[in-house]
Motif scaffolding. Structure first.
Motif, PDB file in Angstrom:
ATOM      1  N   HIS A 168       0.832  -1.208   0.000  1.00  0.00           N
ATOM      2  CA  HIS A 168       0.000   0.000   0.000  1.00  0.00           C
ATOM      3  C   HIS A 168       0.867   1.259   0.000  1.00  0.00           C
ATOM      4  O   HIS A 168       0.640   2.187  -0.780  1.00  0.00           O
ATOM      5  CB  HIS A 168      -0.931   0.005   1.225  1.00  0.00           C
ATOM      6  CG  HIS A 168      -1.536   1.345   1.496  1.00  0.00           C
ATOM      7  ND1 HIS A 168      -2.367   1.985   0.613  1.00  0.00           N
ATOM      8  CD2 HIS A 168      -1.396   2.201   2.549  1.00  0.00           C
ATOM      9  CE1 HIS A 168      -2.730   3.151   1.113  1.00  0.00           C
ATOM     10  NE2 HIS A 168      -2.160   3.308   2.274  1.00  0.00           N
ATOM     11  N   ASN A 169       1.858   1.298   0.848  1.00  0.00           N
ATOM     12  CA  ASN A 169       2.719   2.476   0.916  1.00  0.00           C
ATOM     13  C   ASN A 169       3.676   2.560  -0.272  1.00  0.00           C
ATOM     14  O   ASN A 169       4.083   3.659  -0.671  1.00  0.00           O
ATOM     15  CB  ASN A 169       3.465   2.507   2.255  1.00  0.00           C
ATOM     16  CG  ASN A 169       2.557   2.940   3.386  1.00  0.00           C
ATOM     17  OD1 ASN A 169       2.119   4.089   3.418  1.00  0.00           O
ATOM     18  ND2 ASN A 169       2.216   2.027   4.283  1.00  0.00           N
ATOM     19  N   PHE A 170       4.017   1.428  -0.823  1.00  0.00           N
ATOM     20  CA  PHE A 170       4.815   1.387  -2.055  1.00  0.00           C
ATOM     21  C   PHE A 170       4.033   2.088  -3.185  1.00  0.00           C
ATOM     22  O   PHE A 170       4.570   2.932  -3.912  1.00  0.00           O
ATOM     23  CB  PHE A 170       5.082  -0.087  -2.394  1.00  0.00           C
ATOM     24  CG  PHE A 170       6.110  -0.342  -3.455  1.00  0.00           C
ATOM     25  CD1 PHE A 170       7.443  -0.074  -3.225  1.00  0.00           C
ATOM     26  CD2 PHE A 170       5.754  -0.884  -4.684  1.00  0.00           C
ATOM     27  CE1 PHE A 170       8.404  -0.339  -4.200  1.00  0.00           C
ATOM     28  CE2 PHE A 170       6.705  -1.154  -5.662  1.00  0.00           C
ATOM     29  CZ  PHE A 170       8.030  -0.877  -5.419  1.00  0.00           C
ATOM     30  N   LEU A 171       2.754   1.759  -3.316  1.00  0.00           N
ATOM     31  CA  LEU A 171       1.912   2.385  -4.340  1.00  0.00           C
ATOM     32  C   LEU A 171       1.787   3.892  -4.098  1.00  0.00           C
ATOM     33  O   LEU A 171       1.822   4.688  -5.038  1.00  0.00           O
ATOM     34  CB  LEU A 171       0.520   1.743  -4.344  1.00  0.00           C
ATOM     35  CG  LEU A 171       0.442   0.265  -4.739  1.00  0.00           C
ATOM     36  CD1 LEU A 171      -0.993  -0.242  -4.618  1.00  0.00           C
ATOM     37  CD2 LEU A 171       0.972   0.028  -6.148  1.00  0.00           C
ATOM     38  N   HIS A 172       1.635   4.256  -2.833  1.00  0.00           N
ATOM     39  CA  HIS A 172       1.507   5.668  -2.504  1.00  0.00           C
ATOM     40  C   HIS A 172       2.782   6.429  -2.896  1.00  0.00           C
ATOM     41  O   HIS A 172       2.723   7.521  -3.472  1.00  0.00           O
ATOM     42  CB  HIS A 172       1.251   5.811  -0.996  1.00  0.00           C
ATOM     43  CG  HIS A 172       0.927   7.214  -0.588  1.00  0.00           C
ATOM     44  ND1 HIS A 172      -0.151   7.906  -1.078  1.00  0.00           N
ATOM     45  CD2 HIS A 172       1.556   8.072   0.255  1.00  0.00           C
ATOM     46  CE1 HIS A 172      -0.182   9.120  -0.557  1.00  0.00           C
ATOM     47  NE2 HIS A 172       0.846   9.248   0.246  1.00  0.00           N
ATOM     48  N   PHE A 173       3.928   5.824  -2.611  1.00  0.00           N
ATOM     49  CA  PHE A 173       5.212   6.408  -3.015  1.00  0.00           C
ATOM     50  C   PHE A 173       5.256   6.591  -4.531  1.00  0.00           C
ATOM     51  O   PHE A 173       5.604   7.664  -5.040  1.00  0.00           O
ATOM     52  CB  PHE A 173       6.356   5.491  -2.554  1.00  0.00           C
ATOM     53  CG  PHE A 173       7.738   5.990  -2.868  1.00  0.00           C
ATOM     54  CD1 PHE A 173       8.471   6.694  -1.928  1.00  0.00           C
ATOM     55  CD2 PHE A 173       8.321   5.760  -4.108  1.00  0.00           C
ATOM     56  CE1 PHE A 173       9.751   7.160  -2.211  1.00  0.00           C
ATOM     57  CE2 PHE A 173       9.596   6.222  -4.407  1.00  0.00           C
ATOM     58  CZ  PHE A 173      10.316   6.927  -3.454  1.00  0.00           C
ATOM     59  N   LEU A 174       4.882   5.552  -5.262  1.00  0.00           N
ATOM     60  CA  LEU A 174       4.921   5.634  -6.724  1.00  0.00           C
ATOM     61  C   LEU A 174       3.966   6.709  -7.255  1.00  0.00           C
ATOM     62  O   LEU A 174       4.297   7.444  -8.174  1.00  0.00           O
ATOM     63  CB  LEU A 174       4.553   4.273  -7.336  1.00  0.00           C
ATOM     64  CG  LEU A 174       5.559   3.148  -7.131  1.00  0.00           C
ATOM     65  CD1 LEU A 174       5.111   1.895  -7.861  1.00  0.00           C
ATOM     66  CD2 LEU A 174       6.953   3.556  -7.611  1.00  0.00           C
ATOM     67  N   HIS A 175       2.791   6.774  -6.643  1.00  0.00           N
ATOM     68  CA  HIS A 175       1.799   7.751  -7.086  1.00  0.00           C
ATOM     69  C   HIS A 175       2.362   9.169  -6.994  1.00  0.00           C
ATOM     70  O   HIS A 175       2.209   9.979  -7.911  1.00  0.00           O
ATOM     71  CB  HIS A 175       0.533   7.613  -6.239  1.00  0.00           C
ATOM     72  CG  HIS A 175      -0.651   8.330  -6.817  1.00  0.00           C
ATOM     73  ND1 HIS A 175      -1.812   8.523  -6.142  1.00  0.00           N
ATOM     74  CD2 HIS A 175      -0.841   8.921  -8.031  1.00  0.00           C
ATOM     75  CE1 HIS A 175      -2.668   9.183  -6.892  1.00  0.00           C
ATOM     76  NE2 HIS A 175      -2.102   9.430  -8.047  1.00  0.00           N
TER      77      HIS A 175
END
Lengths: 306, 306, 306, 306
Positions: free
Chosen positions: D217-224
């Motif tokens: 979840h936080n990986f996706l947030h970082f990428l976003h």
């Protein structure tokens, strides 16, 4: 009985004492400080402390030395810009602390928001009050058939009455036995059981209470999820009161939140394609849209809503 | 030059405005609000907002409706009990927000404390000031030979002078070239380079600044780690000022923190065994202690300290 | 009935499939993967995934490129050093994910550990099983008179039998009415009530289940608090099983944890003074110790324990 | 020189060892495990461990006992539903750990993502390598005039050459003096200064490295945030590589992320009004739209993009 007379007296005292401060203050929030807003049948929310306001958001965004000297319109524009572009850290610079009374099954949903500070009334240490949430008949709804986790039509009058009777009886009996387990054996009809054990006999609609403190960014996130029409009605009731508090606390942020979160909608890549085709005058149906039926319906709902 | 004259004026203005509040206030902290405490050669710490105090800790622990009516001695005992038994949530009910100016290499240590809210001056958006941390000669120490990450003896005078000259020259040259890169080409001797790129030419002792907000529990945790004699001297300097602020803000908590954290020592299972044998009159040496040499030395250090 | 036959089949399937991996593996933990350890009367814990082991702690501490080439004794010394000096970040590099079944009133204590990831069985979406925690008679204890949140003597046989009867009857009746509320009206004796409403009629000893994932540092913190003799017996029962899992997963870390956390004791500044005086041969009483009665008793308890 | 020969050897060894596991595995990610992807001139990213994959997201959402027996299409639909409706907790059940080498000024942006575990190479403990980020000439851009924190046109050839010369010279000189400060005095031309002090002389483009571990979840947030066109080019370069890794690790989640995050756009309440009017055939201009100029331009950009 939301409060004992002793509690009412204390709340009144808190409201009267004032002091001088050099901190930033929000007069509209000062006015309702300590005041309990009723929620559901026995619950409440009252603000017991706060730190910062719209000006603290602006100050953090500018990392300036003071309140800044710019015009109000610029501050408003800045806050709206921060909200629109998901710049969240300036909103973390404000805090609010509330005293909340709520049913345990709602407290279990609420606590999943991990980025808050909580001190809850302890059933190991103290005796739980005899107060249960009993819904209004108009909120007793059938399981939705479309939505695996939603409500459908309201129960008819007689069914509602029977359900309410079950809820009341079971909660009351369980609490009566809870008290019996706790009662000292000496008087002949109790067991002196440890509080931490006896409490397991209570029903999930029993009220608990806690101090709950969070920063403005996480407060907004909570509202975004819990004011949503898919949230359980009972937690929506709390979120609605919290939104009223938000408007008093940080009116500029609250307005930006309304425009860019509550009233906004995120179109997926696929939806954007459909939208552009529509604007170009093409006639699109679900079948030719490349969207699933569920997505198509959501898109139509948004475009047809008023 | 810690502040520009414009900033000084703003700080003075903040100090003068007062308002009425019904919130809990801490007069000793109000007195120093906005006041900048100098740290190192150009740094500072100033408190810009706070929420709660010792009374909020007690209130949360009691989940009561008000400040409580018990005697001061009981509140003190309760706070000491909470501290001793690591009941941390009541300390999370207080917040403090500070404006801090510090060298970048210290900011990089500091930011590892993740449970805080931060808004830092942005080198993408703004131009970094020409201010670098240059240690006092008496803080220029040699690498420790015992401790892979510590300092040993102070450098002799001439060596210190030479090191300081290198530090000053390199920082100044790098900043001069930074400015040159930024300068608009139009005036003939600049490049108009993007700020987000030019900043990479600065040295790690360049000062930055931020708003840093945390709750009392995490504030204490920060102090516990950073007041420790093994922490880098430069961050200890900030922690020391923050401890002075702590004593003004929450005097009872500060005293308990001193007794149960700063002045305390945790004995391992093995150390406790040795200790009991000693109290029973046995003579123990490292060899017979089952402790490693390092643990034995730590134990002796504690028992022989004054 | 801990599992349905369908679930048992699935667990068995999970246990049989194996694959090749280039990740670090822990054979002792692989052996018990997916295996449900029973806890209390209907609960269980089973490990469903993990990442890293003792070697990952060492690797992170060294920020090296591989498993390192140093001897085991050095790795052990490093882990013990990290534990003793509260260097916590290397322990955050390991993760464990468990599937846990537990009574709701214990789940409410558990969830207060915020630094974990949780997916719980949803009472809005699904029907809660008819399973309640009913304590063994030997765990039915009276309220402690010394400790406001503890247990005292075990209830006598007949009192225990009466309490157990109340617990069983109330839980069963509440669940029966829950099912009645849920049942479709069509068959003549149900109300078709929404699941999210009906669940409020359940008692707090009803079992729930969740996936719970945390890193090794927070796992140790959980164990430290919940293996403590002051924790509620029922959560201690889970923590004890988790400690057994810890020993399989990270044996070196588990041993260090035992020595420096479970078996350790923190002496306050005041206690250290008393200790030094005792070691110097002085005779100290509580009155002359400057310690409160409670602190004095705690100190004596530690020094006199075996 | 991204790696020393010793490091290369270690990486090769890691790649060869395999073991049996009963955990869920992702073959496409196993293939690239430990493999360093180059980023910028000296940086890299390599995956060193992971836990879970698309199946773990589904498992958590179902809180089921196994991988589930439903068809792939249903799992895909479920993941897309979770992504679209911001149900984030199932994505928290997967973890990834990477070894990353990056310039310090980028590490300072990166570390602001607090919900990750980090172990960084320590300049207190070890000597920093002589490696600096020097941009490619085509990435040396002027400050944007529209965007206070963005880049405009690329510098012309001769200006770029001059800037690069400054960057190289300053970084090299600062590192040379750093080494001189560290060198033992004994050999006549060093000062033996403590590493924790000497490092302050390094420039912000010096490379550092760390282990960085986060959940999906936080990986996706970082990428976003960091794949966004407004992010600094240098961190976008890392994010782009991480997105490639994402596609190998969780292909279904990656595709949903592309549709519902990367390619999506959030229309504010005001924009939705304009949109509906347009779809109804009305002709709207910025002046009559009730949108600010900035918002109007953003809306037009989205609707006119291909």
């Amino acid at each position: 009985m939301r409060f004992t007379s002793e509690q009412q007296e204390e709340i009144q005292q808190q409201g009267q004492a004032t002091a001088q401060t050099r901190r930033s203050t929000v007069p509209a929030l000062e006015e309702i400080l300590y005041h309990p807003y009723p929620v559901l049948d026995h619950g409440f929310i009252r603000v017991v402390d706060y730190m910062g306001g719209d000006d603290a958001v602006v100050q953090a965004a500018r990392v300036s030395y003071g309140k800044g000297t710019r015009k109000i319109s610029e501050d408003t524009g800045l806050i709206r810009y921060l909200m629109r572009h998901w710049h969240t850290t300036p909103f973390e610079m404000c805090e609010i602390k509330m005293h909340i009374k709520l049913p345990i099954f709602i407290a279990r949903q609420w606590i999943r928001h991990r980025t808050a500070n909580v001190n809850e009334y302890s059933g190991r240490y103290s005796i739980m009050d005899k107060e249960f949430y009993i819904p209004q008949p108009e909120h007793l709804a059938a399981q939705s058939h479309q939505n695996r986790q939603g409500r459908g039509a309201v129960l008819d009058e007689s069914a509602a009455a029977e359900v309410l009777a079950l809820l009341k009886d079971d909660a009351a009996r369980c609490h009566h036995h809870y008290e019996l387990m706790l009662q000292d054996e000496e008087n002949g009809h109790g067991y002196g059981l440890a509080r931490e054990l006896a409490r397991m006999n209570l029903t999930l609609n029993t009220y608990t209470q806690w101090y709950w403190k969070t920063d403005l960014h996480n407060f907004l996130h909570f509202l975004h999820l819990r004011m949503d029409s898919h949230a359980q009605f009972e937690i929506q009731a709390y979120a609605q009161v919290m939104f009223d508090i938000l408007e008093k606390w940080v009116p500029v942020t609250a307005m930006a939140f309304k425009d860019y979160r509550l009233g906004a909608y995120t179109f997926s890549a696929g939806m954007l394609k459909v939208l552009k085709a529509m604007l170009a005058g093409q006639k699109i149906e679900q079948e030719s849209s490349n969207l699933s039926k569920r997505e198509w319906r959501e898109l139509m709902d948004v475009l047809e809503a008023n």
